[in-house]
Design a protein around this motif. Structure first.
Motif, short mmCIF file in Angstrom:
data_model
loop_
_atom_site.label_atom_id
_atom_site.label_comp_id
_atom_site.label_asym_id
_atom_site.label_seq_id
_atom_site.Cartn_x
_atom_site.Cartn_y
_atom_site.Cartn_z
N GLU A 93 96.39 53.09 77.13
CA GLU A 93 95.66 52.10 76.33
C GLU A 93 94.15 52.24 76.57
O GLU A 93 93.44 51.26 76.77
N GLU A 94 93.68 53.47 76.54
CA GLU A 94 92.25 53.75 76.60
C GLU A 94 92.00 55.11 75.96
O GLU A 94 92.86 56.00 75.96
N GLY A 146 81.20 53.70 69.79
CA GLY A 146 81.74 52.84 70.82
C GLY A 146 82.94 52.04 70.37
O GLY A 146 83.30 51.03 70.99
N THR A 147 83.61 52.49 69.29
CA THR A 147 84.80 51.81 68.80
C THR A 147 85.97 52.79 68.79
O THR A 147 85.81 53.97 69.12
N PRO A 169 85.70 55.32 79.67
CA PRO A 169 86.71 55.24 78.61
C PRO A 169 86.56 53.96 77.79
O PRO A 169 86.04 52.94 78.26
N LEU A 170 87.04 54.03 76.56
CA LEU A 170 87.03 52.87 75.67
C LEU A 170 88.43 52.26 75.62
O LEU A 170 89.43 52.98 75.53
N PRO A 171 88.53 50.94 75.68
CA PRO A 171 89.86 50.32 75.53
C PRO A 171 90.47 50.69 74.18
O PRO A 171 89.78 50.73 73.16
N TRP A 172 91.79 50.96 74.17
CA TRP A 172 92.48 51.33 72.93
C TRP A 172 93.84 50.64 72.92
O TRP A 172 94.87 51.24 73.21
N VAL A 227 92.27 62.19 76.46
CA VAL A 227 92.92 61.78 75.21
C VAL A 227 92.17 62.39 74.02
O VAL A 227 92.79 62.85 73.06
N LEU A 228 90.84 62.41 74.09
CA LEU A 228 90.08 63.07 73.02
C LEU A 228 90.41 64.55 72.97
O LEU A 228 90.60 65.12 71.88
#
Length: 510
Positions: A323-324, A357-358, A314-317, A329-330
Motif C-alpha cells: 500500500e505504497e 506527489g499523487t 514512498p507515497l501512500p497507495w 513498485v515503480l
C-alpha cells in the motif's frame, strides 16, 4: 469442469505482472495409481489410436459453443510406477473442415503459470481459416494449475506482491531482505505444497503433453508455444522429436542448460535496454496526452530520479499491494508496461501522478486464491527445473555489478529468488536442446522484447542448428505472431502452419 470453476477461470484471466491463471487450492489426494494411466509411469504414453478422452460442453461464456472440455489423468511422479494420478484439464475446438484435417495444434501457454484452456476459443480464432480448417485447437491447464489438480504455498498476502516476488534489492543495494523473503517463501511451499510442488517442472509438462497426444489418438502434434511455452515446446521437441509435426516457437527463451530460468530473469537487463528507448520516444511525442518529457533523451533520467525519490519517500497507495508507491513498485510497473506498446500509458500515467506527489487508483488485482495458485505453480516449475546457487556473497557481487551496468533494473535480474532457498533438489538435469531431430521448427521473435529479448532467442536458434529457421520481426513487444509483430512475420508463420512452407534461411521482417 463445473460452471463455478469456469467462472473462476474467467475472473482470474488477466494479471498485471503475474501470469494469467485459474483459481486453485492445495492439490487433493489422488487414489488411483500410475499403472492405470495411459502406459507405463516412467515414460511417455503408448501407441496412438482412438481418442480416449471423454469430451463434454465447456461451461462459461468465454468458450465458443463448439469448444469441448475433458480431463486427462497423468502420474504425479513419472519415476514412480505407483505414483498417484493428477488431473490435467484439457480443451479443444475441432477443426472446421474434415477433408482438410491434418491433426492437432497444441497451444502451449507461457508463464510458467499461464493456462491455454480458453485459447482455442480466444486467440486460436485469430488463426487464418486454412489453419483452423486443418487442426483441432488444443488448450490445457498445466499441472498444478486449477482446474487441473492444483497446488498452493499458502503465502502471506504481502508476499504475493509482484514487487516482492521479483527480487528487487533495497534502495542501498542490500539483498538481505531478498534472501529472507526467499527463505520464507520456500519454507511455505515446502510446508503447504505437498508432493505436487516437488513434481512440477518443464520435463514433466512435456511428458504430460505426450500423454495428451496419445490420449487424443495422434501420432504427432503441431504446436504454437509462446514465451515460456517456447521452452516447453523445445524440450518436447528434444524428448520426442519424431512425434512433432510443425512447431512454432514465439518469443523465445534462452535454453541455457546450466542456468535455465536464471538466464531468463537475467535477460530482463537487456530486454529493458532494448525496449525503453521505444517507450521514451512514445512518452516524449508532442501529441501524446500522457507525455512525460519534451525529449526522448529526458525520459530515462526522469525515471531514474523519480525512482530514487520514491526509494527515499514512498507515497501512500491505498488498495495496492504493497500500500505504497516506492521505487521498486515503480520499477516493477516499468517492467510490466514494457511488455507491449499498448501498456505504455499505464507507466506514463503513474510517472505523471508520482511527479505531482499523487497516485492513480490502485490497479485491479485477481482474487487472492488465484495469486496463490499461480505463484506456487511458477515457483515449483522454476525451482524444480534447475538448482540455484545458495552463496549469498555471489549474489551480492552480481547485484552490485548489475546495478552499475543496468541502472533501470537496479540489480533485480541477477538477484536471489525463492529458488535460492528451495529445499528440494531437481529430479533430473535440464534437457539440453540440440540439432538432433527433424527440421520442423519455425521461431518467430520480435527485435525488441522486454521479457524474451532477441539475445536469448539467438541462443535457442544456435542450439537447434539445422532443425530451426528464425524469423526476426522489426517490432516491439512480447508475443509476436498475431499480436505485437508485423504483417510480414504473421504471413510467414501462417503459411508454415497451413502448408509446411518455411523460409530457406533465417529471415528479417522489416
Amino acid at each position: 469442469m463445473t460452471h463455478s470453476t469456469r467462472s473462476r477461470v474467467r475472473r482470474g484471466a488477466a494479471l498485471a505482472g503475474v501470469c494469467a491463471v485459474v483459481l486453485g487450492l492445495t492439490a487433493p489426494a489422488a487414489t488411483a495409481s500410475a499403472s492405470a494411466a495411459l502406459g507405463s509411469g516412467s515414460g511417455s504414453a503408448g501407441s496412438p489410436g482412438r481418442d480416449s478422452l471423454t469430451w463434454s460442453t465447456c461451461a462459461g461464456a468465454t468458450a465458443l459453443p463448439r469448444q469441448q472440455c475433458a480431463t486427462l489423468k497423468v502420474p504425479m511422479d513419472y519415476a514412480d510406477p505407483h505414483s498417484p494420478l493428477i488431473d490435467i484439464a484439457v480443451s479443444r475446438v475441432p477443426g472446421e473442415k474434415t477433408t482438410a484435417r491434418r491433426g492437432v495444434l497444441f497451444l502451449i501457454p507461457g508463464g510458467p503459470g499461464n493456462s491455454s484452456l480458453d485459447d482455442p476459443s480466444g486467440k486460436g480464432q485469430r488463426l487464418p481459416q486454412e489453419v483452423r480448417d486443418a487442426y483441432d485447437l488444443i488448450g490445457f491447464a498445466p499441472r498444478g494449475l486449477a482446474p487441473s489438480t492444483a497446488v498452493g504455498c499458502g503465502l502471506d498476502h504481502a508476499d504475493l506482491a509482484t514487487s516482492r516476488l521479483r527480487p528487487w534489492p533495497a534502495p542501498d543495494g542490500s539483498i538481505d531482505g531478498n534472501l529472507a523473503t526467499a527463505r520464507r517463501l520456500s519454507d511455505a511451499c515446502a510446508r503447504n505444497g505437498g508432493e505436487l510442488i516437488k513434481n512440477l517442472g518443464t520435463v514433466n509438462e512435456a511428458r504430460d503433453l505426450d500423454r495428451l497426444r496419445a490420449a487424443l489418438g495422434e501420432r504427432k502434434i503441431s504446436a504454437w508455444g509462446v514465451s515460456y511455452g517456447t521452452y516447453v515446446g523445445a524440450v518436447y521437441s528434444q524428448m520426442f522429436p519424431r512425434r512433432t509435426d510443425r512447431i512454432v516457437l514465439d518469443s523465445n527463451d534462452n535454453p541455457d542448460p546450466d542456468r535455465v530460468n536464471r538466464a531468463w530473469i537475467a535477460a530482463h537487463e537487456q530486454g529493458v535496454e532494448d525496449v525503453f528507448p521505444d517507450f521514451a520516444a512514445w512518452a516524449a511525442a508532442p501529441a501524446n496526452p500522457d507525455r512525460v518529457a519534451e525529449r526522448a533523451a529526458d525520459v530515462r533520467p526522469l525515471f531514474l530520479r523519480l525512482a530514487a525519490r520514491l526509494d527515499r519517500a514512498p507515497l501512500p497507495w491505498p488498495g495496492a499491494n504493497p500500500e505504497e508507491l516506492n521505487g521498486n513498485v515503480l520499477r516493477q510497473t516499468m517492467l510490466d508496461s514494457l511488455y507491449a506498446p499498448a501498456k505504455y500509458p499505464a507507466l506514463a500515467k503513474l510517472i505523471r501522478a508520482a511527479e505531482r506527489g499523487t497516485v492513480p487508483p490502485a490497479p485491479a488485482s485477481p482474487p487472492e486464491a488465484v495469486l496463490q495458485n499461480v505463484t506456487a505453480v511458477a515457483a515449483g516449475t522454476l525451482c524444480d527445473d534447475v538448482a540455484w546457487p545458495h552463496d549469498a556473497a555471489a549474489y551480492e557481487k552480481d547485484v552490485a555489478a548489475s546495478r552499475e551496468e543496468f541502472p533501470l533494473t537496479a540489480g533485480m535480474p541477477r538477484n536471489a529468488m525463492l529458488c535460492a532457498a528451495w529445499p528440494f533438489p531437481p529430479k533430473g538435469p535440464p534437457v539440453r536442446i540440440t540439432g538432433d531431430g527433424p527440421a520442423n521448427v519455425l521461431m518467430v521473435q520480435n527485435r525488441r522484447d522486454v521479457a524474451t529479448p532477441l539475445s536469448g532467442a539467438l541462443k535457442l536458434r544456435e542450439a537447434f542448428g539445422g532443425r530451426a529457421v528464425m524469423v526476426t520481426v522489426n517490432s516491439t513487444g512480447h508475443d509476436a505472431y498475431l499480436a505485437n509483430g508485423n504483417a510480414c512475420g504473421d504471413r510467414v508463420v501462417s503459411r508454415f502452419l497451413a502448408d509446411g512452407t518455411r523460409p530457406a534461411a533465417d529471415l528479417y521482417c522489416r
